[in-house]
Design a protein around this motif. Sequence first.
Motif, short mmCIF file in Angstrom:
data_model
loop_
_atom_site.label_atom_id
_atom_site.label_comp_id
_atom_site.label_asym_id
_atom_site.label_seq_id
_atom_site.Cartn_x
_atom_site.Cartn_y
_atom_site.Cartn_z
N TYR A 53 26.96 35.87 52.11
CA TYR A 53 28.11 35.11 52.56
C TYR A 53 27.79 34.28 53.80
O TYR A 53 28.21 33.13 53.92
CB TYR A 53 29.27 36.08 52.83
CG TYR A 53 30.52 35.35 53.20
CD1 TYR A 53 31.16 34.55 52.26
CD2 TYR A 53 31.04 35.44 54.47
CE1 TYR A 53 32.29 33.86 52.60
CE2 TYR A 53 32.18 34.75 54.81
CZ TYR A 53 32.80 33.96 53.87
OH TYR A 53 33.91 33.27 54.20
N ARG B 192 44.58 42.85 53.13
CA ARG B 192 44.25 42.27 51.81
C ARG B 192 43.19 41.18 51.85
O ARG B 192 43.46 40.00 51.69
CB ARG B 192 45.51 41.69 51.17
CG ARG B 192 46.36 42.72 50.48
CD ARG B 192 47.37 42.12 49.55
NE ARG B 192 46.74 41.46 48.41
CZ ARG B 192 46.23 42.09 47.37
NH1 ARG B 192 46.26 43.40 47.31
NH2 ARG B 192 45.70 41.44 46.37
N SER B 193 41.97 41.58 52.01
CA SER B 193 40.92 40.59 52.15
C SER B 193 40.09 40.55 50.87
O SER B 193 39.03 41.12 50.79
CB SER B 193 40.03 40.93 53.33
OG SER B 193 39.82 42.33 53.34
N LEU B 194 40.61 39.87 49.85
CA LEU B 194 39.87 39.78 48.58
C LEU B 194 38.75 38.76 48.67
O LEU B 194 37.85 38.75 47.87
CB LEU B 194 40.82 39.41 47.44
CG LEU B 194 41.77 40.54 47.04
CD1 LEU B 194 42.80 40.06 46.03
CD2 LEU B 194 41.00 41.72 46.47
N VAL B 195 38.86 37.88 49.67
CA VAL B 195 37.81 36.90 49.89
C VAL B 195 37.35 37.08 51.33
O VAL B 195 38.16 37.32 52.21
CB VAL B 195 38.35 35.47 49.68
CG1 VAL B 195 37.26 34.45 49.93
CG2 VAL B 195 38.92 35.32 48.28
N LEU B 196 36.05 36.99 51.55
CA LEU B 196 35.55 37.15 52.91
C LEU B 196 36.00 35.96 53.77
O LEU B 196 36.01 34.84 53.30
CB LEU B 196 34.03 37.23 52.90
CG LEU B 196 33.47 38.50 52.28
CD1 LEU B 196 31.97 38.37 52.08
CD2 LEU B 196 33.78 39.71 53.12
N GLY B 197 36.35 36.24 55.00
CA GLY B 197 36.88 35.18 55.85
C GLY B 197 35.81 34.50 56.70
O GLY B 197 34.63 34.78 56.58
N ASP B 198 36.25 33.61 57.55
CA ASP B 198 35.38 32.83 58.42
C ASP B 198 34.56 33.75 59.33
O ASP B 198 35.12 34.49 60.14
CB ASP B 198 36.28 31.91 59.28
CG ASP B 198 35.48 31.03 60.20
OD1 ASP B 198 34.23 31.14 60.18
OD2 ASP B 198 36.09 30.24 60.92
N PRO B 199 33.23 33.68 59.23
CA PRO B 199 32.42 34.61 60.01
C PRO B 199 32.38 34.31 61.50
O PRO B 199 31.88 35.12 62.27
CB PRO B 199 31.02 34.47 59.39
CG PRO B 199 31.03 33.20 58.64
CD PRO B 199 32.44 32.83 58.35
N SER C 150 38.32 44.28 47.42
CA SER C 150 39.01 44.24 48.70
C SER C 150 37.99 44.55 49.79
O SER C 150 37.66 45.70 50.03
CB SER C 150 40.12 45.27 48.76
OG SER C 150 41.06 45.01 47.77
N TRP C 151 37.48 43.51 50.41
CA TRP C 151 36.40 43.72 51.37
C TRP C 151 36.82 44.58 52.54
O TRP C 151 36.03 45.36 53.07
CB TRP C 151 35.84 42.38 51.82
CG TRP C 151 35.12 41.72 50.71
CD1 TRP C 151 35.52 40.63 50.00
CD2 TRP C 151 33.92 42.18 50.10
NE1 TRP C 151 34.63 40.38 49.00
CE2 TRP C 151 33.64 41.31 49.02
CE3 TRP C 151 33.06 43.25 50.34
CZ2 TRP C 151 32.53 41.47 48.21
CZ3 TRP C 151 31.95 43.40 49.52
CH2 TRP C 151 31.70 42.53 48.48
N GLN D 86 45.27 35.80 49.04
CA GLN D 86 44.49 35.02 49.98
C GLN D 86 45.15 33.71 50.37
O GLN D 86 45.03 33.25 51.49
CB GLN D 86 43.12 34.75 49.35
CG GLN D 86 41.99 34.75 50.35
CD GLN D 86 41.87 36.09 51.06
OE1 GLN D 86 42.12 37.13 50.46
NE2 GLN D 86 41.56 36.06 52.33
N HIS E 2 36.15 42.20 39.02
CA HIS E 2 36.43 40.78 39.22
C HIS E 2 36.70 40.43 40.68
O HIS E 2 36.55 39.30 41.09
CB HIS E 2 37.64 40.35 38.39
CG HIS E 2 37.42 40.55 36.93
ND1 HIS E 2 36.46 39.87 36.24
CD2 HIS E 2 38.01 41.37 36.05
CE1 HIS E 2 36.48 40.25 34.97
NE2 HIS E 2 37.41 41.17 34.83
N SER E 3 37.18 41.38 41.43
CA SER E 3 37.45 41.10 42.83
C SER E 3 37.35 42.39 43.62
O SER E 3 37.51 43.47 43.07
CB SER E 3 38.85 40.51 42.99
OG SER E 3 39.81 41.50 42.66
N LEU F 57 38.73 47.05 52.54
CA LEU F 57 38.62 48.46 52.12
C LEU F 57 37.17 48.92 52.09
O LEU F 57 36.84 50.00 52.60
CB LEU F 57 39.18 48.61 50.70
CG LEU F 57 40.66 48.85 50.52
CD1 LEU F 57 40.96 49.01 49.04
CD2 LEU F 57 41.06 50.10 51.27
#
Lengths: 416, 318, 280
Positions: B151, C41-48, C243-244, A279, C240-241, C246
Amino acid sequence: MTALALAGCTASAGAPENGIGEPGATDISGTVTFWHAYSADSPEVATLDDVIIPAFEKKFPDVTVKSVPVPYDDLHQKLITAVAGDQLPDLVRADIGWVPELADLGVLVPLSEEMPDFQALADATYPGSLATNKWKDAYYGLPLDTNTRVTLYNSGALDAAGVDVPTTVEDLVAAAPALKAAGSYAFADNGASGWNVLPWIWSAGGDITNEDVTEATGYLNSPESVQGIQTLVDLYQGGYMPDIILGDSGGLATSDGLAQGTYATILDGPWMYPIFAGQYPDFTLSAAQVPAGDGGSISVVGGEDIVLTQSSENKAAAAEFLRYLLSEDAQLEMAKVGQMSVLSSLGDGLADINEYYAPFVEQLATARPRPVTPAWTKIDAILQDEIRAAIKGDKTVQEALDSAASQSDALLAQYK
Amino acid sequence: MTAPTAAPPAVTVRSALLRRRRGAAAGGGRREALAAYAFVLPGFILYALVMLYPAVQTFLLSLRDWKITPGVDSPWVGLDNYIRAFSDPAFLDSLVNAVVYTLVTVPMQIVIGLFLAILLDSKLPGRVAFRVLFYLPVVTSWVVVSLLFRYIFSSDEGLANFVTVDLLHLASDNVSWFQERWTSFIAICALGIWKGVGWSMLIFLAALTAVPKDLHEAAAIDGAGVFKRFRYVSLPSIRSALSVVVILLVIGGFNVFISVLLITGGTNDTQVPLTYMYDQAFQFLDFGYGSAISFSLTALVLVVSAAQYWWTRRSMRN
Amino acid sequence: MVTSPRRRILNYAIRYVLLAIAAFLLVYPFLYMLSTSFKPRSLVLGDPTQLIPEDPTLDNYIQVLGVDNFLRYFLNSAAVAVVSTVLIVALSSMMAYAFSRLRFPGKRILFTLIIVGLTIPTMMLIIPQFLLARDLHLLNSLQGLVPFYVGTALGFNTFLLSGFFETIPKELDEAMLIDGAGPWRRYWSLALPLSKPALATCVIFAFLGTWDEFAWALTVLNDVEVRTLPIAIALFQGQHSTSWGLVFAASLLAIIPVLIVYIVFQRFFVAGLTSGAIKS
């Protein structure tokens, strides 16, 4: 045919039917079913299915290992239902918190009683991890993988405030105003459960229960424990810690805040490294030991244990696969894909595989497990509520922990 | 179709029928009943086997301190679990939350769903596309959208704060949605409404097709406006569907679960009966208590639904 | 007045504006999912607020489709959903017909029991149901899912359909009665054809419900070969994490069959034959 074979077994062998044999038996056969919660896209599951199981099956050609992945969030429910229906598999990779519960339900084989080579296997693992398998007077499982929390910090944020990496709680508290002036929170965490707050309590010299895990009063509300939590309350009330500790979700996530420099330090586990790498590829993550207090730098053990069920119809083969999973070969293979080994002998070797393991290995030497009791899930929920009340200022820390301790006593009494 | 094109005057039909009915009461009634059992029983037997039988067992276990391990004795405790439930402030709080959730989400889903259905119940170019778009929230999985809403409402960077603070200026500072009970429920209710309007829209659409188009036209020619036409033409024909939707939504409202579990996990006083029950049963293994909670909720929802059913029946007859 | 062209255009314009606003609000989170599914590789959600991915990639879809057995899970789910849907619609329409149109002793009790079943949280039934499935040897098989899917869905669909059957004008029934039609014929050639929109609704809901079902499938299925799609999708969520990208890609692929069923069956939402019939 199976019936015949079984009948033959009982007649000939003097050893108990379907017991765990000595290691390295050659006459084992059949299917071993193994439930675990590796996610579908994880390298762990690929290694398990494509490397470890084939290697084992090559060694024991008559044994087939059936790997059954179950989504982590649902594994506990599936296990409980399977207990009720007497449909458990042979082996389960269980969250360390579930072992005392399952042991108390009477569905696990006490390995320390029934596995001839238990002691040798147990001695090779970290004591903090091994302890999670003890319920009453026996060990019902063996550690399979481990992890712990260390301090992860943003060196840029620390530099901007002109402070050094905090190695003690005092350092952290002293650095907080400078960090605040530079626009960073000194520390951030996203909850107040045991996983979050125990390092603070232990490092301050406090504890949760007595050694036998039968009483919390006098431990959870001791002056040392109160001191540990007081540090968090002071940080929060001074504006040095964000309010995400009050809500399980929402807010700027600890990982995002750390990478952006909003949070100078957090506590977290080794799985954060791939997340940051994916990230925030430009951010260099740095790690240190948990800030030390009067009790030292004590973190909390995470990870999984492996347990053998009473209903297993093939205990000999299942135990052999369990042994294989704890072998150096298998543990090293899994370490390559991000799962920290429980074998203390591999400690130094782990850093060669993955450099970032080093601070975790060091922290593991003293890390402790959460209290090993089936009552822990409830105690954990109580602890979180009480500590949040203290952080919000609704109660003093002493009041909150007194209340948590007396509630915990009642729960612990049920399992005496 | 046997549409009565050359139908005899209605009166004759009625009287002929009445005569028939009277005659049939002896033999035909029994034949009709036999046919009815042939219609009902295949489904009902299966339903009884997989729903009612387990429900009875769950009820029996609510009267015990039930141990999940087979063969372990589970002491009989009678109504203790029920007494405990109704003196458990956490359970009562969870009921209050469910009532609030139901009171907020059910009317909204009905009003918006009905409104969308009316907009789409006509020969509007592109209506299939809109029908599909409105149905999308219904088909996306609860798990995924719950995490997504969590979120969206995240305190600092979330879309919800962007809208409330930067766009609408409803608040001067970012709101920490999940740290207070009722702000958490704003998020949970928003998700419930968002996910539910397509569902009620669909049922209303199906019901509106039964409204004769010529009646609408006739009313329009008579000068009836949109609201009058709705009130006097559409509403009477969809009343039955409306009552079904209300009952199903109320049941669904009291049974809200996954969204709460995944969005707040029940923290900060946001438990609802099902998350509380789930914790008791599957986390703390207190299945007797969990079952008692489940049947207490069932009893409550049944009373509410029965009252509604009775009320709509009565008003339909008038 | 109503039919004046200007008035009609205005009318259409208002409708479209309202529909567009609704569509935007309802579809927005969905668009966000769609956009994330094209992010690497989006392990964290991004800016909506950012819906266009910077460097879009099909990696997530390729990885999802490349998972061992993904097609098989898809087909497993499809088979179970189709068979269950057919049975649900057949059985519940029969029950609903009897409850709304026929008289028989015990009707009230049976209908009440259906409603009672609707209000019981199914989650608490899972252990007794599991024991039942075990005793009936229905664990760990796709066929074993069907009776449970059908049985648990019957209450809802029967209740829904009986609401619709009640609105069929009694006169039509009576006319057929005079023609000497028995209950079966009245059900088959009167109630069913007149209730196409309602039956289509049932098909849509029943298919969605069985296609999406997760908790029961997870509880009773063990072998990888007999798993259904929702389990496969849930397995993309890590401890623990996650892949959003996916998870969203897999979820979006899973929506396709449900949407196809929806698009096909919503065509039946046109005025039935009742309109002409009632007038007389």
